[in-house]
Design an enzyme around this catalytic site. Structure first.
Site, PDB file in Angstrom:
ATOM      1  N   ARG A  27     -27.438 119.891  -5.220  1.00  0.00           N
ATOM      2  CA  ARG A  27     -27.944 121.200  -4.823  1.00  0.00           C
ATOM      3  C   ARG A  27     -27.042 121.865  -3.804  1.00  0.00           C
ATOM      4  NH1 ARG A  27     -33.228 118.881  -5.690  1.00  0.00           N
ATOM      5  NH2 ARG A  27     -33.174 117.857  -3.655  1.00  0.00           N
ATOM      6  N   GLU A  40     -27.147 102.834 -12.663  1.00  0.00           N
ATOM      7  CA  GLU A  40     -28.508 102.294 -12.709  1.00  0.00           C
ATOM      8  C   GLU A  40     -28.548 101.168 -13.735  1.00  0.00           C
ATOM      9  OE1 GLU A  40     -32.103 100.977 -12.764  1.00  0.00           O
ATOM     10  OE2 GLU A  40     -31.422 102.335 -11.184  1.00  0.00           O
ATOM     11  N   CYS A  50     -44.467 103.123  -7.531  1.00  0.00           N
ATOM     12  CA  CYS A  50     -45.786 102.991  -6.905  1.00  0.00           C
ATOM     13  C   CYS A  50     -46.914 103.223  -7.906  1.00  0.00           C
ATOM     14  CB  CYS A  50     -45.921 103.982  -5.750  1.00  0.00           C
ATOM     15  SG  CYS A  50     -44.699 103.766  -4.440  1.00  0.00           S
ATOM     16  N   ASN A 314     -37.650 108.383  -0.378  1.00  0.00           N
ATOM     17  CA  ASN A 314     -37.362 109.766  -0.767  1.00  0.00           C
ATOM     18  C   ASN A 314     -36.812 110.572   0.401  1.00  0.00           C
ATOM     19  OD1 ASN A 314     -38.276 110.868  -3.625  1.00  0.00           O
ATOM     20  ND2 ASN A 314     -39.579 109.120  -3.127  1.00  0.00           N
ATOM     21  N   TRP A 443     -68.582 114.611  14.941  1.00  0.00           N
ATOM     22  CA  TRP A 443     -67.477 113.867  15.565  1.00  0.00           C
ATOM     23  C   TRP A 443     -66.827 113.036  14.472  1.00  0.00           C
ATOM     24  CZ3 TRP A 443     -65.259 114.063  20.315  1.00  0.00           C
ATOM     25  CH2 TRP A 443     -65.943 114.768  21.314  1.00  0.00           C
TER      26      TRP A 443
END
Length: 462
Positions: A27, A40, A50, A314, A443
């Site tokens: 970017r 990879e 996850c 990340n 509370w």
């Protein structure tokens, strides 16, 4: 040899740390300003590890929903992605990496101007008899998840043993319960979830047993027993055997820094790479590292920690990508926030446990309160338990743990912000939190715990 006219960034690793780094660098710099080559070893890139337990358990209906961006999409953005390719050596002095094509066996060297190491973590796999038998699974990658699902689809029996009761172990126990399995969890700790103090882990233990999960705590596996066909048939400890048609290993992970160690890069006490605030490997101007292979600064204790979480990875990747792309960014550290669940029970923690505070030489007060997620008179108000640690004399918040029903876990974010800001528990009592009966008691439970902590700190004053 074709001459290069612009810098080359080599990225090792295609998960939560590597791909944000490559994408952010792209970017910031176009293809005619920066070349990016990424390696990879697996079959998939840019996916949510996850989410694997929830895919296995059926909450996520299909694998591809976990994939954020395909290899083709990365290549369309001028990232030279080389799938099924393993980096086998880092030559720091020569500024190059050796890679192995796992499909063809071909090897080659690739030079770099800047190197990003995002090798992640490797599951702990005990060196025990039978650990490699068919029916024994780790759950780290999409390939692992698919292999486990294949086993579940072809195994006639419905008995599962999960080894370990950390985040992965607890989540996989839930996944297997959802699949209709009879689940036993064998855990070496006194209670599940060692990221909690034992008194809070006991609440998780009770809830898991109420779900029909058999908990075996304070037990070390000694071997995995196999049947006539060589498949796993049981997990053995010193005292007992637990029948199993499938075994899932959820013992934990360690930083994958084998190549880094061989290359002489600096590692911390937990085996993770050491970096500066810009995520640059200490002592190496042109090498960065991020994700589960690094150690990070704990903002509360001031010590380095290894925390394998996609949230951190990340953020590391964004910081690295900005820096290798010519910008500037830093990652200051963590407070150790994490959430999980087992069926309807939500589990959260941030900051220090009691043993962490003792290890850091801190004197503290610990308080525990019970409250509800909504006003007590409002329908479906779930119970929750909140434990809070505060430093003696100063009243500085040190840590919070929460176990409870719906609406419990994300309250830990209040504490995470307070920890990051260095707030005292007395300052927390004045936080202007949202209130309406469907969302909270007048509370909030976090504020109730803070008030009790203030009283404890004042009583401890000389």
């Amino acid at each position: 040899m074709t001459r290069r006219f612009w810098p080359r960034v080599v990225v090792r690793g295609g998960a939560a740390g590597g791909w944000p780094a490559a994408s952010q660098a792209r970017r910031m710099r176009g293809p005619d300003e920066l070349e990016i080559v990424a390696f990879e070893r697996g079959h998939f890139s840019s996916y949510s590890a996850c989410g694997i337990p929830y895919w296995v358990g059926g909450d996520v209906p299909e694998r591809d929903r976990l994939i954020a961006r395909s290899p083709a999409e990365h290549r369309e953005r001028a990232i030279d992605l080389r799938m099924r390719t393993e980096v086998t050596e880092i030559d720091v002095a020569g500024g190059r990496v050796r890679s192995l094509d796992l499909e063809t066996g071909a090897e080659e060297w690739t030079s770099y101007d800047k190197l990003v190491i995002a090798t992640g973590a490797r599951p702990i796999r005990p060196d025990l008899p039978g650990v490699d038998a068919p029916g024994v699974h780790g759950v780290q990658t999409l390939d692992d998840g698919q292999a486990l699902l294949d086993t579940l689809a072809t195994t006639e029996g419905r008995r599962a043993v999960v080894v370990g009761a950390g985040y992965i172990g607890v989540e996989m126990a839930e996944s297997l319960i959802n699949r209709g399995y009879e689940v036993t969890v064998v855990n070496r700790g006194k209670e599940p979830m060692s990221t909690l103090d034992p008194d809070m882990g006991r609440l998780v233990h009770t809830a898991m047993e109420n779900l029909g999960i058999t908990m075996v705590n304070d037990a070390e596996i000694t071997k995995l027993l196999t049947g006539d066909a060589g498949r796993v048939r049981a997990v053995a400890t010193e005292d007992a055997e637990y029948p199993a048609d499938v075994v899932v290993l959820g013992i934990g992970v360690r930083p994958e820094t084998t190549l880094a160690r061989a290359a002489g890069l600096p590692l911390g006490d937990h085996g993770g790479l050491l970096t500066d605030l810009a995520m640059r490997v200490r002592g190496h101007e042109n090498i960065w590292a991020g994700g589960d292979c690094v150690e990070v600064l704990d903002l509360i204790s001031g010590r380095e920690r290894h925390i394998a979480l996609g949230t951190h990875a990340n953020k590391h990747g964004q910081v690295i990508g900005s820096n290798v792309g010519g910008g500037y960014a830093t990652f200051p550290g963590v407070v150790g926030t994490a959430v999980s669940k087992v069926c309807d029970l939500e589990i959260a923690r941030t900051g220090l446990r009691e043993k962490d505070a003792h290890r850091a030489g801190l004197r503290f007060e610990a308080v525990t309160i019970e409250s509800t997620s909504r006003a007590g008179y409002y329908p479906d108000a779930d119970l929750m338990t909140v434990k809070m640690l505060a430093e003696r004399r100063t009243g500085r918040l040190l840590g919070v743990q929460i176990v409870g029903g719906e609406g419990a876990a994300k309250r830990v974010d209040i504490a995470a912000v307070a920890l990051t800001a260095g707030m005292t528990v007395e300052q927390m009592t004045s936080l202007d939190l949202g209130y309406a009966p469907p969302f909270s008691p007048v509370w909030d439970p976090i504020l109730v715990a803070a008030r009790k902590a203030v009283t404890a700190v004042r009583r401890s004053a000389p």
